[in-house]
Design an enzyme around this catalytic site. Structure first.
Site, short mmCIF file in Angstrom:
data_model
loop_
_atom_site.label_atom_id
_atom_site.label_comp_id
_atom_site.label_asym_id
_atom_site.label_seq_id
_atom_site.Cartn_x
_atom_site.Cartn_y
_atom_site.Cartn_z
N ASP A 137 8.15 3.55 2.29
CA ASP A 137 7.30 2.38 2.89
C ASP A 137 7.99 1.69 4.03
O ASP A 137 9.04 0.86 3.86
CB ASP A 137 6.93 1.47 1.59
CG ASP A 137 5.75 0.54 2.10
OD1 ASP A 137 5.54 0.69 3.41
OD2 ASP A 137 5.49 -0.31 1.27
N LYS A 175 3.12 -6.25 11.07
CA LYS A 175 4.12 -7.09 11.62
C LYS A 175 4.89 -6.80 12.59
O LYS A 175 5.13 -7.95 13.19
CB LYS A 175 5.36 -7.18 10.21
CG LYS A 175 4.77 -6.76 8.82
CD LYS A 175 4.23 -7.80 7.92
CE LYS A 175 3.53 -7.26 6.86
NZ LYS A 175 3.11 -8.19 5.77
N TRP A 207 6.83 -5.02 -3.64
CA TRP A 207 5.26 -5.78 -2.95
C TRP A 207 4.25 -5.36 -4.06
O TRP A 207 4.28 -4.16 -4.63
CB TRP A 207 5.23 -4.71 -1.66
CG TRP A 207 4.05 -5.12 -1.20
CD1 TRP A 207 3.50 -6.67 -0.76
CD2 TRP A 207 2.83 -4.44 -0.65
NE1 TRP A 207 2.32 -6.62 0.05
CE2 TRP A 207 1.90 -5.32 -0.03
CE3 TRP A 207 2.41 -3.24 -0.83
CZ2 TRP A 207 0.88 -4.86 0.58
CZ3 TRP A 207 1.35 -2.59 -0.14
CH2 TRP A 207 0.51 -3.50 0.37
C1 LIG Z 1 6.39 -3.56 1.67
C2 LIG Z 1 5.13 -3.63 2.18
N1 LIG Z 1 4.27 -2.38 2.46
C3 LIG Z 1 3.24 -2.49 2.98
C4 LIG Z 1 2.62 -3.63 3.26
C5 LIG Z 1 1.25 -3.20 3.90
O1 LIG Z 1 0.96 -3.86 5.03
P1 LIG Z 1 -0.39 -3.78 5.91
O2 LIG Z 1 -0.80 -5.20 6.19
O3 LIG Z 1 -0.18 -2.92 6.95
O4 LIG Z 1 -1.16 -2.96 4.96
C6 LIG Z 1 3.20 -4.66 3.22
C7 LIG Z 1 2.65 -6.06 3.58
O5 LIG Z 1 2.80 -7.20 3.36
C8 LIG Z 1 4.30 -5.03 2.72
O6 LIG Z 1 5.35 -6.03 2.58
#
Ligand SMILES: Cc1ncc(COP(=O)(O)O)c(C=O)c1O
Length: 418
Positions: free
Chosen positions: A228, A264, A146
């Site tokens: 994560d 999500k 990401w």
């Molecule tokens: C792998 C990963 N980590 C963290 C996040 C961050 O999520 P948030 O929107 O809750 O900050 C995302 C969001 O797309 C993600 O895909």
């Protein structure tokens, strides 16, 4: 003295233009496209079969409860967040019966989304991991990952953010040998960011057996694990199955962090609700760690917002609402699984060259199609189908109405563009 030139009169005249965030640029391009057949496979959120965002029924219900609860107000929350949110969030990732929770060595910080949890964890590690000044400590993120992982850690002051091998493009699967090799050859004490489940962007996770081998090397080499967990429930439809890796590492005695996002799995994207679960060696280490995290939060957002955390806490703390939520998560996971199965079947029946098993082998919202940059360009420019330059698609962008068009377009891209 000569008067300053008009340009020099602005205090912002030296600010360089930043490049736009890829996913937002893609959405902008999609919105500007007037073609009626356009399809957005680049979006980073769940969509229904009508291509609409989904407010989970359980969230709607809990929001009504909150609105009518006269005991609630808009006072500041504690710096570390809503206690009942923090503990219940940690419980769903570690498991109700986690011995670490029983030993009072698990704590948490309510954060602004999963990103906030990564941020607070990174800031803490840079200051305090293995003593102070960790600017030179390597932080490893998967290749690919990401996109924000790199930036969050370098912005926290880590000067050496490196990729570890993860994706084998030829095999369209996990490069386990490469991954284990990097774990063996990295400097001892390095920090590794691991996707707990539904790896973004490849949709490829290690199997339990592979996780065990990864954990063995990390333990022996004293590497720090920063999970994560942004998609718990999305990968398999089961919260427990998707938390398997985290729970296994905890059972092996690792001290670790786990950044949790409820964007999500609760559909609470704009409420910014996340949790940083800390598993420490003992209660005393935990207390000191949280005391420093409290100071970091104080200078970052001072104290967190309440709405999303209340929705999650009320849901997780009621057996009936919890069951309803699990059902809602399963609805989303099942739709993703259905789209995966249908896309693979359609490509196979079209006789599209190549194997397409990876579409159903991969899990979670995202899939790496294997389309190359020229084929992606063809999809966007000729077919008005928007996807990330890497070939990543969001399976929720597919619907029963557009899947034939998307499959036919992938077929054309693969057969006509090399
Ligand atoms: C792998 C990963 N980590 C963290 C996040 C961050 O999520 P948030 O929107 O809750 O900050 C995302 C969001 O797309 C993600 O895909």
């Amino acid at each position: 003295m000569a008067p300053p030139s008009p340009a020099a009169m602005s205090v912002f005249c030296e600010v360089p233009q930043a490049t736009p965030v890829a996913v937002f640029k893609l959405t902008q391009d999609f919105n500007n496209d007037q073609c009626p057949r356009k399809v957005n496979l680049g979006v980073g959120a769940y969509r229904t079969d009508e291509s609409k965002p989904w407010v989970l029924p359980v969230v709607k219900k809990v929001e009504k409860v909150i609105v009518h609860d006269d005991t609630l107000n808009h006072e500041y929350l504690p710096i570390l967040g809503l206690p009942e949110f923090r503990s219940s969030a940690s419980k769903i990732v570690l498991g109700d019966d986690s011995p670490a929770i029983g030993e009072n060595r698990v704590g948490a910080v309510q954060c602004l989304g999963g990103t906030g949890a990564l941020k607070i964890g990174a800031e803490f590690l840079r200051r305090f991991y293995n003593g102070s000044n960790n600017t030179k400590t390597p932080v490893y993120v998967s290749a690919p990952t990401w996109e924000n992982h790199n930036a969050v850690f370098s912005n926290a002051g880590f000067e050496d953010v490196r990729p570890y091998k993860y994706w084998d493009a030829e095999k369209r699967g996990l490069d386990l040998a490469g991954f284990l090799g990097d774990l063996e050859s990295c400097p001892g004490g390095s920090i590794f960011v691991l996707h707990a489940c539904a790896h973004n962007p490849t949709g490829t996770d290690p199997t339990p057996e592979q996780w065990k081998r990864i954990a063995d090397v990390m333990k022996r080499r004293k590497l720090f694990v920063f999970f994560d967990s942004a998609y718990q429930g999305f990968a398999s439809g089961s919260l427990d199955k998707d938390a398997w890796a985290v729970r296994y590492f905890v059972s092996m005695g690792f001290e670790l962090f786990c950044a949790q996002s409820f964007s999500k799995n609760f559909g609470l994207y704009n409420e910014r609700v996340g949790n940083l679960t800390v598993v420490a060696r003992d209660a005393d280490n935990l207390k000191r760690t949280l005391s420093q995290m409290e100071k970091i939060v104080r200078t970052t957002w001072s104290n967190p917002p309440s709405q999303g955390a209340r929705v999650v806490a009320v849901t997780l703390n009621s057996p009936q609402l919890f069951a309803e939520w699990k059902d809602n998560v399963k609805t989303m996971a099942d739709r993703v699984l259905l789209m995966r199965a249908q896309l693979k079947e359609k490509l196979q029946s079209l006789g599209t060259p190549g194997t397409w098993d990876h579409i159903t082998d991969q899990i979670g919202m995202f899939s790496f199609t294997g389309l190359n940059p020229k084929q992606v360009e063809f999809m966007v420019k000729e077919k008005h189908i928007y996807l990330m330059a890497s070939g990543r698609i969001n399976m929720c962008g597919l619907t029963t109405k557009n899947i034939d068009y998307v499959a036919a377009s992938i077929h054309e891209a693969v057969t006509t563009v090399q």
